[in-house]
Design a protein around this motif. Structure first.
Motif, PDB file in Angstrom:
ATOM      1  N   ARG A   1       0.821  -1.226   0.000  1.00  0.00           N
ATOM      2  CA  ARG A   1       0.000   0.000   0.000  1.00  0.00           C
ATOM      3  C   ARG A   1       0.850   1.269   0.000  1.00  0.00           C
ATOM      4  NH1 ARG A   1      -5.157  -0.750   4.056  1.00  0.00           N
ATOM      5  NH2 ARG A   1      -5.356  -3.016   3.931  1.00  0.00           N
ATOM      6  N   ARG A   2       2.045   1.199   0.596  1.00  0.00           N
ATOM      7  CA  ARG A   2       2.876   2.403   0.670  1.00  0.00           C
ATOM      8  C   ARG A   2       3.457   2.801  -0.687  1.00  0.00           C
ATOM      9  NH1 ARG A   2       5.124  -0.225   5.481  1.00  0.00           N
ATOM     10  NH2 ARG A   2       4.353   0.793   7.378  1.00  0.00           N
ATOM     11  N   LEU A   3       3.399   1.909  -1.674  1.00  0.00           N
ATOM     12  CA  LEU A   3       3.986   2.191  -2.975  1.00  0.00           C
ATOM     13  C   LEU A   3       2.950   2.623  -4.018  1.00  0.00           C
ATOM     14  CD1 LEU A   3       6.566  -0.727  -3.170  1.00  0.00           C
ATOM     15  CD2 LEU A   3       6.936   1.644  -2.437  1.00  0.00           C
ATOM     16  N   VAL A   4       1.725   2.890  -3.567  1.00  0.00           N
ATOM     17  CA  VAL A   4       0.655   3.335  -4.467  1.00  0.00           C
ATOM     18  C   VAL A   4       0.200   4.716  -4.013  1.00  0.00           C
ATOM     19  CG1 VAL A   4      -1.708   2.885  -5.214  1.00  0.00           C
ATOM     20  CG2 VAL A   4      -0.073   1.012  -5.073  1.00  0.00           C
ATOM     21  N   PHE A   5       0.110   5.651  -4.963  1.00  0.00           N
ATOM     22  CA  PHE A   5      -0.141   7.047  -4.628  1.00  0.00           C
ATOM     23  C   PHE A   5      -1.332   7.587  -5.420  1.00  0.00           C
ATOM     24  CE2 PHE A   5       4.137   6.246  -3.399  1.00  0.00           C
ATOM     25  CZ  PHE A   5       4.353   7.030  -2.283  1.00  0.00           C
ATOM     26  N   ASP A   6      -2.021   8.557  -4.814  1.00  0.00           N
ATOM     27  CA  ASP A   6      -3.115   9.268  -5.475  1.00  0.00           C
ATOM     28  C   ASP A   6      -2.837  10.758  -5.380  1.00  0.00           C
ATOM     29  OD1 ASP A   6      -5.484  10.043  -6.641  1.00  0.00           O
ATOM     30  OD2 ASP A   6      -6.691   9.721  -4.831  1.00  0.00           O
ATOM     31  N   PRO A   7      -2.535  11.408  -6.515  1.00  0.00           N
ATOM     32  CA  PRO A   7      -2.458  10.839  -7.858  1.00  0.00           C
ATOM     33  C   PRO A   7      -1.167  10.045  -8.062  1.00  0.00           C
ATOM     34  CG  PRO A   7      -1.899  13.158  -7.942  1.00  0.00           C
ATOM     35  CD  PRO A   7      -2.321  12.884  -6.526  1.00  0.00           C
ATOM     36  N   PRO A   8      -1.161   9.148  -9.041  1.00  0.00           N
ATOM     37  CA  PRO A   8       0.013   8.289  -9.249  1.00  0.00           C
ATOM     38  C   PRO A   8       1.292   9.056  -9.575  1.00  0.00           C
ATOM     39  CG  PRO A   8      -1.899   7.399 -10.383  1.00  0.00           C
ATOM     40  CD  PRO A   8      -2.294   8.752  -9.895  1.00  0.00           C
ATOM     41  N   SER A   9       1.171  10.243 -10.150  1.00  0.00           N
ATOM     42  CA  SER A   9       2.354  11.011 -10.521  1.00  0.00           C
ATOM     43  C   SER A   9       3.176  11.441  -9.310  1.00  0.00           C
ATOM     44  CB  SER A   9       1.943  12.243 -11.329  1.00  0.00           C
ATOM     45  OG  SER A   9       1.022  13.049 -10.604  1.00  0.00           O
TER      46      SER A   9
ATOM     47  N   ASP B   1      10.720   8.412 -17.231  1.00  0.00           N
ATOM     48  CA  ASP B   1       9.803   9.464 -17.661  1.00  0.00           C
ATOM     49  C   ASP B   1       8.356   8.987 -17.582  1.00  0.00           C
ATOM     50  OD1 ASP B   1      11.898  11.227 -18.302  1.00  0.00           O
ATOM     51  OD2 ASP B   1      12.128  10.302 -20.280  1.00  0.00           O
ATOM     52  N   LEU B   2       7.499   9.804 -17.005  1.00  0.00           N
ATOM     53  CA  LEU B   2       6.081   9.466 -16.900  1.00  0.00           C
ATOM     54  C   LEU B   2       5.435   9.581 -18.286  1.00  0.00           C
ATOM     55  CD1 LEU B   2       3.644   8.866 -15.034  1.00  0.00           C
ATOM     56  CD2 LEU B   2       3.343  11.353 -14.821  1.00  0.00           C
ATOM     57  N   VAL B   3       4.845   8.491 -18.765  1.00  0.00           N
ATOM     58  CA  VAL B   3       4.211   8.506 -20.084  1.00  0.00           C
ATOM     59  C   VAL B   3       2.690   8.458 -19.992  1.00  0.00           C
ATOM     60  CG1 VAL B   3       6.203   7.503 -21.245  1.00  0.00           C
ATOM     61  CG2 VAL B   3       4.424   5.983 -20.352  1.00  0.00           C
ATOM     62  N   ARG B   4       2.152   7.953 -18.873  1.00  0.00           N
ATOM     63  CA  ARG B   4       0.708   7.920 -18.702  1.00  0.00           C
ATOM     64  C   ARG B   4       0.383   7.841 -17.223  1.00  0.00           C
ATOM     65  NH1 ARG B   4      -4.032   9.704 -19.444  1.00  0.00           N
ATOM     66  NH2 ARG B   4      -5.764   8.274 -19.817  1.00  0.00           N
ATOM     67  N   SER B   5      -0.549   8.672 -16.774  1.00  0.00           N
ATOM     68  CA  SER B   5      -1.024   8.620 -15.398  1.00  0.00           C
ATOM     69  C   SER B   5      -2.481   9.027 -15.370  1.00  0.00           C
ATOM     70  CB  SER B   5      -0.202   9.547 -14.486  1.00  0.00           C
ATOM     71  OG  SER B   5      -0.651   9.447 -13.148  1.00  0.00           O
ATOM     72  N   LEU B   6      -3.297   8.216 -14.707  1.00  0.00           N
ATOM     73  CA  LEU B   6      -4.728   8.476 -14.618  1.00  0.00           C
ATOM     74  C   LEU B   6      -5.198   8.203 -13.203  1.00  0.00           C
ATOM     75  CD1 LEU B   6      -7.416   9.121 -16.159  1.00  0.00           C
ATOM     76  CD2 LEU B   6      -7.700   6.640 -16.392  1.00  0.00           C
ATOM     77  N   SER B   7      -6.026   9.095 -12.679  1.00  0.00           N
ATOM     78  CA  SER B   7      -6.632   8.910 -11.366  1.00  0.00           C
ATOM     79  C   SER B   7      -8.074   9.358 -11.446  1.00  0.00           C
ATOM     80  CB  SER B   7      -5.882   9.726 -10.311  1.00  0.00           C
ATOM     81  OG  SER B   7      -6.480   9.574  -9.037  1.00  0.00           O
ATOM     82  N   LEU B   8      -9.003   8.473 -11.041  1.00  0.00           N
ATOM     83  CA  LEU B   8     -10.436   8.753 -11.136  1.00  0.00           C
ATOM     84  C   LEU B   8     -11.165   8.263  -9.902  1.00  0.00           C
ATOM     85  CD1 LEU B   8     -11.259   7.519 -14.766  1.00  0.00           C
ATOM     86  CD2 LEU B   8     -11.241   9.891 -14.001  1.00  0.00           C
TER      87      LEU B   8
END
Length: 228
Positions: A73-81, A117-124
């Motif tokens: 759980r500590r390695l998942v962020f909102d937003p992912p960026s 490099d961040l190529v895609r990030s989505l949070s909904l």
């Protein structure tokens, strides 16, 4: 458990064919790198099917041929960026995939980094609307954005985040944890994980979690009973 995930992967290319190729390496040192200052203690090993969303203070790791998969759980962020730079540095230029999902809040977040490099990030989520929406949508996303996967009941978003979350889980990790699996899906119960207890030695993090729980219980009040 419902549709819940807290997954992060470092991989040389496509992760899916690597999930059933374990290697005999103890990942304890890598867990310590990702959680500096925390106490890391081995616990009983388990499998991916039971641990896509492990308990607090617990980290499971699959060491694979050309990849590592973390359930934490500590390695998942909102937003992912917001993924910390130290995590990207630990990936050493490999592809990084983050996938988080929670059925209580209908939250979904996923992201992909290539060569740092961040190529895609989505949070909904239906409460927060949209968070990250960075980069070009992947092919599996297109039917959702095109209105081809509407929610039948009234809903704040044009599609359900958890339905898209299952599509992302299959596209990135090769399986789903809710709904009917396809014949090509990986069986997550066949993916072996090394287990670790990862705890804040100061006790501060645990105390903050307990305080947040007590505050939540104070707001919702005591349990209610109804008779028909």
């Amino acid at each position: 458990m419902g549709a819940k995930t807290a997954l992060l992967a470092f991989t040389d290319g496509d992760l899916r064919p690597r999930l059933l190729r374990p290697v005999r390496t103890n990942p304890a040192e890598l867990v310590r790198v990702l959680h500096p200052g925390y106490e890391v203690t081995p616990i009983e090993d388990d499998d991916l099917g039971e641990n896509t969303y492990p308990p607090y203070d617990t980290s499971y790791v699959a060491v694979l041929e050309g990849a590592e998969l973390f359930c934490d759980r500590r390695l998942v962020f909102d937003p992912p960026s917001r993924l910390p730079a130290r995590v990207l540095e630990a990936a050493a230029g490999r592809r990084v995939i983050m996938h988080g999902m929670h059925s209580v809040s209908d939250w979904l977040g996923f992201a992909v980094w290539e060569n740092g490099d961040l190529v895609r990030s989505l949070s909904l989520s239906p409460d927060g609307g949209g968070g990250d929406n960075i980069g070009t949508p992947y092919e599996f996303e297109l039917p959702f954005w095109a209105g081809e996967r509407p929610v039948k009941a009234p809903y704040p978003l044009p599609f359900h985040p958890l339905v898209l979350g299952q599509a992302a889980l299959r596209a990135f990790f090769g399986f789903v944890n809710e709904g009917r699996p396809s014949p090509d899906d990986i069986n997550p119960f066949e993916v072996a994980l090394h287990g670790f207890r990862v705890a804040d030695p100061t006790g501060r993090e645990q105390a903050e979690r307990e305080a947040a729980l007590q505050e939540f219980l104070r707001k919702v009040g005591p349990p209610r009973q109804y008779k028909v």
